[in-house]
Scaffold this motif. Structure first.
Motif, PDB file in Angstrom:
ATOM      1  N   ALA A 108     -45.937  17.087 -26.827  1.00 40.35           N
ATOM      2  CA  ALA A 108     -46.821  18.057 -27.484  1.00 40.35           C
ATOM      3  C   ALA A 108     -46.012  19.095 -28.249  1.00 40.35           C
ATOM      4  N   ASP A 109     -44.915  19.557 -27.660  1.00 29.91           N
ATOM      5  CA  ASP A 109     -44.054  20.516 -28.364  1.00 29.91           C
ATOM      6  C   ASP A 109     -43.427  19.879 -29.605  1.00 29.91           C
ATOM      7  N   LEU A 110     -42.980  18.646 -29.474  1.00 25.69           N
ATOM      8  CA  LEU A 110     -42.382  17.957 -30.621  1.00 25.69           C
ATOM      9  C   LEU A 110     -43.418  17.697 -31.709  1.00 25.69           C
ATOM     10  N   THR A 111     -44.651  17.472 -31.300  1.00 21.82           N
ATOM     11  CA  THR A 111     -45.727  17.309 -32.279  1.00 21.82           C
ATOM     12  C   THR A 111     -45.958  18.614 -33.036  1.00 21.82           C
ATOM     13  N   GLU A 123     -34.483  17.983 -33.592  1.00 22.63           N
ATOM     14  CA  GLU A 123     -33.713  16.809 -33.163  1.00 22.63           C
ATOM     15  C   GLU A 123     -32.212  17.078 -33.259  1.00 22.63           C
ATOM     16  N   ASP A 124     -31.782  17.655 -34.365  1.00 18.57           N
ATOM     17  CA  ASP A 124     -30.359  17.954 -34.549  1.00 18.57           C
ATOM     18  C   ASP A 124     -29.885  19.034 -33.575  1.00 18.57           C
ATOM     19  N   GLU A 125     -30.718  20.045 -33.357  1.00 14.96           N
ATOM     20  CA  GLU A 125     -30.329  21.140 -32.459  1.00 14.96           C
ATOM     21  C   GLU A 125     -30.191  20.657 -31.016  1.00 14.96           C
ATOM     22  N   LEU A 126     -31.066  19.770 -30.590  1.00 16.68           N
ATOM     23  CA  LEU A 126     -30.960  19.223 -29.235  1.00 16.68           C
ATOM     24  C   LEU A 126     -29.650  18.458 -29.069  1.00 16.68           C
ATOM     25  N   PHE A 127     -29.310  17.679 -30.076  1.00 16.28           N
ATOM     26  CA  PHE A 127     -28.056  16.919 -30.010  1.00 16.28           C
ATOM     27  C   PHE A 127     -26.851  17.855 -29.982  1.00 16.28           C
ATOM     28  N   ARG A 128     -26.837  18.829 -30.876  1.00 11.39           N
ATOM     29  CA  ARG A 128     -25.687  19.739 -30.947  1.00 11.39           C
ATOM     30  C   ARG A 128     -25.547  20.546 -29.663  1.00 11.39           C
ATOM     31  N   PHE A 129     -26.680  20.989 -29.109  1.00 10.85           N
ATOM     32  CA  PHE A 129     -26.607  21.757 -27.868  1.00 10.85           C
ATOM     33  C   PHE A 129     -26.068  20.878 -26.736  1.00 10.85           C
ATOM     34  N   GLY A 130     -26.470  19.626 -26.713  1.00 16.44           N
ATOM     35  CA  GLY A 130     -25.938  18.709 -25.710  1.00 16.44           C
ATOM     36  C   GLY A 130     -24.437  18.558 -25.819  1.00 16.44           C
ATOM     37  N   ARG A 131     -23.935  18.491 -27.046  1.00 20.41           N
ATOM     38  CA  ARG A 131     -22.494  18.373 -27.255  1.00 20.41           C
ATOM     39  C   ARG A 131     -21.774  19.655 -26.806  1.00 20.41           C
ATOM     40  N   ILE A 132     -22.374  20.800 -27.077  1.00 17.87           N
ATOM     41  CA  ILE A 132     -21.771  22.070 -26.652  1.00 17.87           C
ATOM     42  C   ILE A 132     -21.688  22.132 -25.133  1.00 17.87           C
ATOM     43  N   VAL A 133     -22.761  21.745 -24.472  1.00 19.59           N
ATOM     44  CA  VAL A 133     -22.798  21.788 -23.008  1.00 19.59           C
ATOM     45  C   VAL A 133     -21.760  20.842 -22.408  1.00 19.59           C
ATOM     46  N   SER A 134     -21.662  19.640 -22.955  1.00 16.41           N
ATOM     47  CA  SER A 134     -20.735  18.654 -22.385  1.00 16.41           C
ATOM     48  C   SER A 134     -19.278  19.043 -22.590  1.00 16.41           C
ATOM     49  N   SER A 135     -19.000  19.880 -23.590  1.00  7.76           N
ATOM     50  CA  SER A 135     -17.616  20.269 -23.870  1.00  7.76           C
ATOM     51  C   SER A 135     -17.248  21.635 -23.289  1.00  7.76           C
ATOM     52  N   ASN A 136     -18.218  22.336 -22.709  1.00  5.45           N
ATOM     53  CA  ASN A 136     -17.971  23.677 -22.176  1.00  5.45           C
ATOM     54  C   ASN A 136     -18.353  23.694 -20.697  1.00  5.45           C
ATOM     55  N   LEU A 161     -29.397  30.771 -28.104  1.00  6.25           N
ATOM     56  CA  LEU A 161     -30.268  30.093 -29.062  1.00  6.25           C
ATOM     57  C   LEU A 161     -31.201  31.024 -29.821  1.00  6.25           C
ATOM     58  N   GLY A 162     -31.435  32.201 -29.283  1.00 10.43           N
ATOM     59  CA  GLY A 162     -32.403  33.109 -29.894  1.00 10.43           C
ATOM     60  C   GLY A 162     -32.083  33.419 -31.344  1.00 10.43           C
ATOM     61  N   GLY A 163     -33.013  33.088 -32.242  1.00  7.66           N
ATOM     62  CA  GLY A 163     -32.807  33.337 -33.659  1.00  7.66           C
ATOM     63  C   GLY A 163     -31.892  32.338 -34.339  1.00  7.66           C
ATOM     64  N   ARG A 164     -31.300  31.432 -33.568  1.00  5.68           N
ATOM     65  CA  ARG A 164     -30.381  30.440 -34.143  1.00  5.68           C
ATOM     66  C   ARG A 164     -30.961  29.035 -34.100  1.00  5.68           C
ATOM     67  N   ALA A 165     -32.050  28.866 -33.380  1.00  4.24           N
ATOM     68  CA  ALA A 165     -32.661  27.544 -33.233  1.00  4.24           C
ATOM     69  C   ALA A 165     -34.167  27.670 -33.402  1.00  4.24           C
ATOM     70  N   GLU A 166     -34.808  26.535 -33.642  1.00  6.52           N
ATOM     71  CA  GLU A 166     -36.257  26.519 -33.760  1.00  6.52           C
ATOM     72  C   GLU A 166     -36.896  26.922 -32.424  1.00  6.52           C
ATOM     73  N   ALA A 167     -38.077  27.522 -32.510  1.00  7.56           N
ATOM     74  CA  ALA A 167     -38.771  27.956 -31.294  1.00  7.56           C
ATOM     75  C   ALA A 167     -39.032  26.783 -30.356  1.00  7.56           C
ATOM     76  N   VAL A 168     -39.356  25.625 -30.916  1.00  4.94           N
ATOM     77  CA  VAL A 168     -39.613  24.445 -30.080  1.00  4.94           C
ATOM     78  C   VAL A 168     -38.345  24.037 -29.334  1.00  4.94           C
ATOM     79  N   THR A 169     -37.207  24.094 -29.998  1.00  2.00           N
ATOM     80  CA  THR A 169     -35.941  23.771 -29.336  1.00  2.00           C
ATOM     81  C   THR A 169     -35.708  24.713 -28.162  1.00  2.00           C
ATOM     82  N   GLU A 170     -35.933  25.989 -28.384  1.00  2.00           N
ATOM     83  CA  GLU A 170     -35.745  26.966 -27.306  1.00  2.00           C
ATOM     84  C   GLU A 170     -36.651  26.663 -26.122  1.00  2.00           C
TER      85      GLU A 170
END
Length: 273
Positions: A108-111, A123-136, A161-170
């Motif tokens: 529903a959020d993705l919709t 989609e891109d933000e979720l991937f990038r955040f995953g990469r940040i988490v796995s490397s930190n 993420l505040g102000g740097r990512a879409e509200a849905v991503t947050e």
């Protein structure tokens, strides 16, 4: 998620009902997502209630009436209708109901993002955040610390993420971090990325290269992969200097490797054999 037996049919029916609801311009998909997430948390916490609502010996209408009474003052009519339909269905395991509810909240959020034209960003933000988490490791430890409160984790996420990512991503990441339900953070982020790709009926390819790819290279690679798999392909791009040349592409469990490092390893194995 993967469901089996009766739960697979129940999940398919629930997804159809959700799609019918969110296709309506009068339904606030983001609000629906929040309400479904709240129901997920309730049924995850109240095991006895979950078992009653999935008991195959109980009439479906009785279970739907119970769900309506319990949720009526807390959520909107669309959520009650959706949950009522779900508890009328048969489930192989009571936990499956909660898993599907959680997935529906994410869909529903993705919709909502799709309607707003921001799904690609999410989609891109979720991937990038995953990469940040796995490397930190420190960040991962802070976000998965069982002793930390949900409030503390939410505040940390807002600072990142505040102000740097879409509200849905947050919202998606915050729900995952504060209510992990036994999953690893990386697995949860990967699942969300796949759901985002599925909204456009396309696969996800994780592409790792020694240097960033040019726009032309990305277009050519995307077209080649789409032809190979017969589906549109979303490229999640990662740069790893240890890939000595070429690229590595992973689609699901399949890895297509064209790097110099791997060709050298293959040559060594052949010589050793």
């Amino acid at each position: 998620m993967t469901a089996h037996g009766a739960s697979r049919e129940a999940m398919a029916a629930a997804r159809e009902r959700l799609d019918a609801l969110t296709d309506s311009t009068s339904v606030d998909a983001a609000r629906l997502a929040d309400e479904l997430a709240a129901v997920t948390a309730l049924l995850h916490r109240e095991v006895s209630l979950r078992r009653v609502l999935t008991d195959p010996a109980q009439p479906g209408d009785a279970k739907a009436e119970l769900a309506g009474r319990l949720l009526g003052a807390q959520v909107g009519g669309e959520t009650i209708d959706l949950v009522s339909g779900m508890v009328r269905s048969r489930w192989s395991q009571s936990r499956d109901l909660v898993d599907v509810l959680e997935e529906l909240a994410s869909i529903a959020d993705l919709t909502a993002a799709q309607k707003a034209g921001t799904l690609d960003n999410v989609e891109d933000e979720l991937f990038r955040f995953g990469r940040i988490v796995s490397s930190n490791t420190e960040l991962r430890a802070a976000l998965t610390d069982r002793a930390a409160t949900a409030t503390a984790k939410s505040e940390l996420l807002r600072s990142l993420l505040g102000g740097r990512a879409e509200a849905v991503t947050e919202r998606l990441v915050e729900r995952l971090v504060t209510k992990p339900r036994g999953r690893s953070l990386e697995a949860g982020l990967e699942s969300l990325s796949k759901l985002a790709a599925a909204r456009r009926d396309r696969l996800v390819a994780v592409v790792t290269s020694a240097v960033p790819l040019s726009d032309r290279q990305k277009q050519r690679l995307g077209a080649a992969l789409a032809k190979l798999y017969g589906r549109q392909m979303h490229l999640n791009l990662d740069v790893d200097p240890e890939v000595l040349g070429g690229i590595q592409v992973q689609v699901g469990d399949e890895i297509i490797n064209g790097s110099i490092a791997d060709r050298l390893e293959d040559a060594k194995r052949r010589m050793a054999g």
